[in-house]
Design a protein around this motif. Structure first.
Motif, PDB file in Angstrom:
ATOM      1  N   ASN A   1      27.966 -23.107 -18.193  1.00  0.00           N
ATOM      2  CA  ASN A   1      29.146 -22.713 -18.971  1.00  0.00           C
ATOM      3  C   ASN A   1      29.466 -23.731 -20.056  1.00  0.00           C
ATOM      4  N   TYR A   2      29.335 -24.994 -19.718  1.00  0.00           N
ATOM      5  CA  TYR A   2      29.605 -26.036 -20.713  1.00  0.00           C
ATOM      6  C   TYR A   2      28.634 -25.926 -21.883  1.00  0.00           C
ATOM      7  N   TYR A   3      27.354 -25.813 -21.579  1.00  0.00           N
ATOM      8  CA  TYR A   3      26.353 -25.720 -22.641  1.00  0.00           C
ATOM      9  C   TYR A   3      26.582 -24.480 -23.510  1.00  0.00           C
ATOM     10  N   LEU A   4      26.823 -23.339 -22.896  1.00  0.00           N
ATOM     11  CA  LEU A   4      27.019 -22.109 -23.663  1.00  0.00           C
ATOM     12  C   LEU A   4      28.211 -22.227 -24.599  1.00  0.00           C
ATOM     13  N   ASP A   5      29.263 -22.855 -24.134  1.00  0.00           N
ATOM     14  CA  ASP A   5      30.468 -23.009 -24.952  1.00  0.00           C
ATOM     15  C   ASP A   5      30.211 -23.929 -26.147  1.00  0.00           C
ATOM     16  N   VAL A   6      29.619 -25.097 -25.897  1.00  0.00           N
ATOM     17  CA  VAL A   6      29.405 -26.058 -26.977  1.00  0.00           C
ATOM     18  C   VAL A   6      28.330 -25.581 -27.946  1.00  0.00           C
ATOM     19  N   PHE A   7      27.305 -24.883 -27.432  1.00  0.00           N
ATOM     20  CA  PHE A   7      26.230 -24.400 -28.312  1.00  0.00           C
ATOM     21  C   PHE A   7      26.718 -23.261 -29.211  1.00  0.00           C
TER      22      PHE A   7
ATOM     23  N   MET B   1      17.898 -25.846 -25.850  1.00  0.00           N
ATOM     24  CA  MET B   1      18.026 -26.724 -24.691  1.00  0.00           C
ATOM     25  C   MET B   1      17.318 -26.010 -23.554  1.00  0.00           C
ATOM     26  N   TYR B   2      16.245 -26.641 -23.050  1.00  0.00           N
ATOM     27  CA  TYR B   2      15.403 -25.951 -22.074  1.00  0.00           C
ATOM     28  C   TYR B   2      15.288 -26.740 -20.785  1.00  0.00           C
ATOM     29  N   PHE B   3      15.666 -26.091 -19.673  1.00  0.00           N
ATOM     30  CA  PHE B   3      15.509 -26.660 -18.344  1.00  0.00           C
ATOM     31  C   PHE B   3      14.392 -25.916 -17.630  1.00  0.00           C
ATOM     32  N   ILE B   4      13.363 -26.650 -17.188  1.00  0.00           N
ATOM     33  CA  ILE B   4      12.194 -26.017 -16.588  1.00  0.00           C
ATOM     34  C   ILE B   4      12.534 -25.338 -15.261  1.00  0.00           C
TER      35      ILE B   4
ATOM     36  N   GLN C   1      24.110 -36.230 -24.067  1.00  0.00           N
ATOM     37  CA  GLN C   1      22.897 -35.433 -24.253  1.00  0.00           C
ATOM     38  C   GLN C   1      23.087 -34.407 -25.370  1.00  0.00           C
ATOM     39  N   VAL C   2      24.239 -33.753 -25.388  1.00  0.00           N
ATOM     40  CA  VAL C   2      24.526 -32.761 -26.423  1.00  0.00           C
ATOM     41  C   VAL C   2      24.664 -33.420 -27.785  1.00  0.00           C
ATOM     42  N   LEU C   3      25.304 -34.574 -27.843  1.00  0.00           N
ATOM     43  CA  LEU C   3      25.445 -35.296 -29.113  1.00  0.00           C
ATOM     44  C   LEU C   3      24.083 -35.668 -29.668  1.00  0.00           C
ATOM     45  N   ASN C   4      23.202 -36.152 -28.808  1.00  0.00           N
ATOM     46  CA  ASN C   4      21.853 -36.518 -29.222  1.00  0.00           C
ATOM     47  C   ASN C   4      21.077 -35.286 -29.706  1.00  0.00           C
ATOM     48  N   PHE C   5      21.253 -34.171 -29.010  1.00  0.00           N
ATOM     49  CA  PHE C   5      20.608 -32.921 -29.393  1.00  0.00           C
ATOM     50  C   PHE C   5      21.096 -32.465 -30.772  1.00  0.00           C
ATOM     51  N   GLU C   6      22.398 -32.579 -31.018  1.00  0.00           N
ATOM     52  CA  GLU C   6      22.954 -32.183 -32.316  1.00  0.00           C
ATOM     53  C   GLU C   6      22.396 -33.044 -33.441  1.00  0.00           C
TER      54      GLU C   6
ATOM     55  N   LEU D   1      20.199 -21.712 -24.897  1.00  0.00           N
ATOM     56  CA  LEU D   1      20.053 -22.386 -23.607  1.00  0.00           C
ATOM     57  C   LEU D   1      19.116 -21.548 -22.751  1.00  0.00           C
ATOM     58  N   PHE D   2      18.015 -22.155 -22.296  1.00  0.00           N
ATOM     59  CA  PHE D   2      17.027 -21.421 -21.513  1.00  0.00           C
ATOM     60  C   PHE D   2      16.723 -22.145 -20.205  1.00  0.00           C
ATOM     61  N   TYR D   3      16.442 -21.343 -19.171  1.00  0.00           N
ATOM     62  CA  TYR D   3      15.992 -21.857 -17.883  1.00  0.00           C
ATOM     63  C   TYR D   3      14.690 -21.151 -17.506  1.00  0.00           C
ATOM     64  N   GLY D   4      13.737 -21.922 -16.954  1.00  0.00           N
ATOM     65  CA  GLY D   4      12.520 -21.333 -16.409  1.00  0.00           C
ATOM     66  C   GLY D   4      11.753 -20.490 -17.402  1.00  0.00           C
ATOM     67  N   SER D   5      11.577 -19.220 -17.060  1.00  0.00           N
ATOM     68  CA  SER D   5      10.747 -18.323 -17.870  1.00  0.00           C
ATOM     69  C   SER D   5      11.395 -17.929 -19.190  1.00  0.00           C
ATOM     70  N   GLU D   6      12.713 -18.103 -19.326  1.00  0.00           N
ATOM     71  CA  GLU D   6      13.441 -17.579 -20.490  1.00  0.00           C
ATOM     72  C   GLU D   6      12.908 -18.123 -21.812  1.00  0.00           C
ATOM     73  N   PHE D   7      12.531 -19.393 -21.828  1.00  0.00           N
ATOM     74  CA  PHE D   7      12.017 -20.018 -23.055  1.00  0.00           C
ATOM     75  C   PHE D   7      10.734 -19.324 -23.504  1.00  0.00           C
ATOM     76  N   PHE D   8       9.829 -19.078 -22.567  1.00  0.00           N
ATOM     77  CA  PHE D   8       8.549 -18.470 -22.907  1.00  0.00           C
ATOM     78  C   PHE D   8       8.709 -16.969 -23.183  1.00  0.00           C
ATOM     79  N   ASP D   9       9.641 -16.323 -22.500  1.00  0.00           N
ATOM     80  CA  ASP D   9       9.927 -14.918 -22.800  1.00  0.00           C
ATOM     81  C   ASP D   9      10.447 -14.780 -24.230  1.00  0.00           C
TER      82      ASP D   9
END
Length: 294
Positions: free
Chosen positions: A161-167, A149-152, A125-130, A180-188
């Protein structure tokens, strides 16, 4: 507060997208792989397998529907929607979940319902995102590109932790922000907090009206069931009818009174193509067998 998207529009879209055509998809799945629904080497009975199929289908469709809904909100917030389909330098096809320009920044968003994948899947998933990030930088060399990278669902954070490190490494190498965002963080982050508040409000209200379990008795509304399934391909119907003996329990769950099947039989008789005459003959046998007491 004025609604950005009217609740009725929000509700109707979700219901149509998730639940419409679920019957024809179920029948096609049964015709393609009937062995998945019957047999002694399964821990579920046919009814349980049917429900499992529908639950999985609805879950996938919900994720797809939320992608469309969020794009609609972004558009209404005056974000400029950009091309989503690209070809990477290695020839692979890329489809970006959200790609838009806002305040002179282009956002490349990989959107998922929840962060619950295992480690082997997230690496791909990360490779595809890159690849998507690098492709956008190549296509828009004079603009600022940010990756997201946004998780609703904010309640599942399995791989944070993995995402934060690689990003952090990707951000450094590509000289841009990758968040890396979850829930409201993307819209905030976009200063669209009212969008998240409305999504939560609409989803809460929508969930109050959906049934606990999917309806699997097609004969409870035979006319609407018939309208939904009548255009399934003859090839799929032929496999379905030819497997009646193995699928007898399935038929008695889906068509207990044969009301939907009778409408289908009449429809087949009215068609000119020869295959429909053959299907009518097969279906007549199915109806007679289905109504027989064993």
């Amino acid at each position: 507060m004025t609604e950005i998207i009217k609740y009725e529009e929000f509700r109707n879209f979700l219901n149509d997208y998730i639940f419409e055509k679920s019957k024809i998809k179920l029948l096609k799945s049964i015709s393609d792989t009937p062995e998945r629904y019957v047999g002694i080497f399964r821990p579920t009975k046919p009814k349980g397998k049917i429900l499992q199929n529908l639950f999985q289908s609805h879950e996938i469709k919900f994720g797809d529907a939320m992608e469309i809904i969020i794009e609609r909100y972004l558009t209404l917030k005056k974000c400029e929607q950009l091309e989503k389909k690209y070809t990477h330098i290695d020839g692979s096809k890329l489809n970006i979940d959200q790609c838009f320009r806002n305040n002179n920044v282009i956002y490349v968003v990989e959107q998922k319902l929840r962060d619950d994948h295992d480690s082997s899947k997230i690496r791909g998933q990360v490779l595809n995102f890159e690849k998507k990030l690098s492709t956008l930088q190549s296509n828009y060399p004079n603009e600022r590109i940010e990756g997201v990278m946004y998780f609703i669902d904010p309640d599942l954070k399995k791989n944070t932790n993995y995402y934060l490190d690689v990003f952090k490494k990707i951000s450094s190498d590509y000289k841009t922000e990758v968040n890396l965002f979850y829930g409201s963080e993307f819209f905030d982050y976009l200063n669209f907090s009212d969008v998240w508040e409305e999504i939560i409000e609409h989803l809460t209200k929508w969930r109050e009206g959906i049934p606990e379990l999917p309806k699997i008795n097609f004969d409870s509304a035979p006319k609407s069931s018939f309208e939904e399934i009548k255009n399934m391909s003859p090839a799929d119907y032929r496999r379905l009818f030819d497997n009646y003996e193995a699928l007898v329990d399935i038929y008695r769950i889906l068509f207990p009174k044969c009301a939907t099947l009778r409408l289908l039989y009449d429809y087949f008789l009215k068609q000119e193509a020869e295959i429909y005459k053959t299907l009518a003959e097969k279906l007549d046998i199915v109806i007679n067998n289905n109504l027989r007491k064993f």
